[in-house]
Design a protein around this motif. Structure first.
Motif, PDB file in Angstrom:
ATOM      1  N   GLY A 249      11.532  79.036  54.480  1.00  7.60           N
ATOM      2  CA  GLY A 249      10.626  80.143  54.756  1.00  7.60           C
ATOM      3  C   GLY A 249      10.644  81.156  53.624  1.00  7.60           C
ATOM      4  N   ASP A 250      10.252  82.372  53.924  1.00  7.87           N
ATOM      5  CA  ASP A 250      10.071  83.406  52.899  1.00  7.87           C
ATOM      6  C   ASP A 250      11.368  83.807  52.205  1.00  7.87           C
ATOM      7  OD1 ASP A 250      10.823  84.357  55.403  1.00  7.87           O
ATOM      8  OD2 ASP A 250       9.821  86.276  55.166  1.00  7.87           O
ATOM      9  N   THR A 251      12.489  83.735  52.905  1.00 10.22           N
ATOM     10  CA  THR A 251      13.756  84.176  52.312  1.00 10.22           C
ATOM     11  C   THR A 251      14.309  83.182  51.288  1.00 10.22           C
ATOM     12  OG1 THR A 251      14.881  83.230  54.224  1.00 10.22           O
ATOM     13  CG2 THR A 251      14.437  85.583  54.291  1.00 10.22           C
ATOM     14  N   VAL A 252      13.688  82.006  51.208  1.00  9.83           N
ATOM     15  CA  VAL A 252      14.052  81.038  50.164  1.00  9.83           C
ATOM     16  C   VAL A 252      13.181  81.257  48.919  1.00  9.83           C
ATOM     17  CG1 VAL A 252      14.115  78.545  49.633  1.00  9.83           C
ATOM     18  CG2 VAL A 252      14.905  79.358  51.851  1.00  9.83           C
ATOM     19  N   CYS A 253      12.050  81.942  49.102  1.00  8.86           N
ATOM     20  CA  CYS A 253      11.070  82.160  48.014  1.00  8.86           C
ATOM     21  C   CYS A 253      11.496  83.284  47.070  1.00  8.86           C
ATOM     22  CB  CYS A 253       9.703  82.497  48.601  1.00  8.86           C
ATOM     23  SG  CYS A 253       8.786  81.094  49.209  1.00  8.86           S
ATOM     24  N   VAL A 254      12.714  83.206  46.569  1.00 14.18           N
ATOM     25  CA  VAL A 254      13.231  84.256  45.692  1.00 14.18           C
ATOM     26  C   VAL A 254      13.928  83.632  44.483  1.00 14.18           C
ATOM     27  CG1 VAL A 254      13.529  86.002  47.498  1.00 14.18           C
ATOM     28  CG2 VAL A 254      15.348  84.362  47.084  1.00 14.18           C
ATOM     29  N   ALA A 255      13.961  84.377  43.385  1.00  9.76           N
ATOM     30  CA  ALA A 255      14.599  83.887  42.164  1.00  9.76           C
ATOM     31  C   ALA A 255      16.074  83.581  42.383  1.00  9.76           C
ATOM     32  CB  ALA A 255      14.432  84.918  41.049  1.00  9.76           C
TER      33      ALA A 255
END
Length: 373
Positions: A249-255
């Motif tokens: 989800g969104d919390t994986v979409c990070v550098a």
């Protein structure tokens, strides 16, 4: 001497007049400013700070007075108990407008404190339970788990054309919620869910779980959890020769996912994030430029949403001509505001009526947008 005294009195009088024409409004922020998720907490805080600095540079006028905003930020450590304490501190300090919390597990218990304190809350927490509690002035300024997990499952079925998928969740309110929504939509889309495994948001070794999933021939693993676990998980998948894609989800979409996963994170890792592709949004490039100039780094997942949350409050204050929390909350409920990351119009529960979801993979250590659903 007498002239100096008179001048001093006059200046004091002038100062009183200036302050009487200004109202100070405290804006609360709650997020993980320490610990493994601090990169997200600080990024979110920066989004609020950037909005406040812009508003203070060109003050809005409400009820005939210029409004000066003050940021009051609390470290909730991404922990439910600390989040409740942070909420109480903000309420006790006179905060009536909050942007945050970031974590669903924090938002669910803390929202009771904010509600009892008469505060308006704008949160990106995605667990459906957040807005099922019946609190009047609690608004979700992002996609919910059903949108994030569901659209990642649709992408896996329709675009990746997978057959067998597995699920791992970290048992947090967020991780469990988004994983269940992925699983529900996956089954509805004809995918075979070969296993559902569990870990924690403190774990670092996933080899036993991954070995089990390799034996079950999972073509993709959906991980309901955060980057500090997703990065090492991707690295361990590569070490085990597990060629399945890692979805999240969104919390994986990070550098941070790529930072922790190294060369194991690339187009094999996909994630779903609320909001349109920032580079293609009308105000997206300008926001990214302003953020980078101010903080000397690229904005991460929700900087734009937290910036929008602050601007949403300012817009509603102008619309209601009031800084009273109840009146501002009522204005948000009945109006629409076009921000950087989306258009904010809410249903009766406080969910966004429409929230696009963007699917990302990773290129050169950064999330790279593929398509919006």
């Amino acid at each position: 001497m007498l002239n100096k005294i008179i001048s001093g009195i006059a200046l004091l009088g002038l100062a009183g007049t200036v302050s009487a024409q200004e109202v100070v409004v405290k804006i609360g922020h709650s997020g993980p400013l320490s610990g493994s998720q601090s990169f997200s907490g600080k990024d979110n805080e920066n989004g609020v700070r950037l909005a406040i600095e812009e508003l203070n540079a060109k003050p809005i006028t409400v009820g005939g007075k210029k409004v000066k905003f003050e940021l009051v930020s609390e470290d909730d450590q991404g922990d439910p108990k600390s989040g409740v304490n942070a909420a109480q501190k903000l309420i006790d300090s006179g905060v009536k407008f909050v942007v945050g919390p970031y974590n669903s597990g924090v938002t669910i218990p803390a929202s009771r404190v904010y509600n009892e304190g008469g505060a308006v809350v704008a949160t990106v927490a995605s667990n459906p339970k957040v807005t099922e509690q019946g609190y009047k002035n609690l608004y979700r300024i992002n996609a919910s788990d059903s949108q994030l997990g569901g659209k990642m499952a649709l992408y896996a079925a329709k675009e990746l054309k997978l057959k067998n998928v597995a699920v791992i969740d970290d048992r947090t309110a967020y991780g469990q919620g988004v994983a269940e929504e992925f699983k529900k939509q996956a089954k509805a889309s004809g995918l075979n869910v070969v296993a559902h495994e569990f870990t924690t948001d403190k774990a670092s070794d996933f080899s036993t779980i991954l070995t089990s999933l390799k034996a079950k021939k999972a073509e993709a693993i959906f991980f309901g959890g955060y980057a500090p676990q997703a990065g090492p998980m991707a690295r361990q998948m590569k070490q085990l020769g597990l060629t399945a894609k890692l979805l999240g989800g969104d919390t994986v979409c990070v550098a941070e996912t790529a930072k922790l996963g190294g060369d194991a994170v690339g187009d094999n890792v996909l994630c779903a994030q609320g909001g349109a592709i920032l580079d293609k949004a009308a105000a997206g490039p300008e926001f990214k430029s302003k953020y980078k100039k101010r903080f000397n780094q690229e904005p991460d997942v929700y900087a734009a949403s937290f910036y929008d949350g602050m601007m949403l409050y300012a817009n509603a204050m102008k619309g209601s001509n009031s800084t009273d929390a109840a009146k501002v909350g009522a204005e948000i409920a009945k109006t629409s505001y076009k921000g950087v990351a989306g258009t904010y119009a809410f249903d009766a529960k406080g969910n966004m009526k429409q929230s696009p979801v963007t699917i990302f993979n990773f290129k050169n250590g950064q999330p790279a947008p593929l398509t919006s659903y």
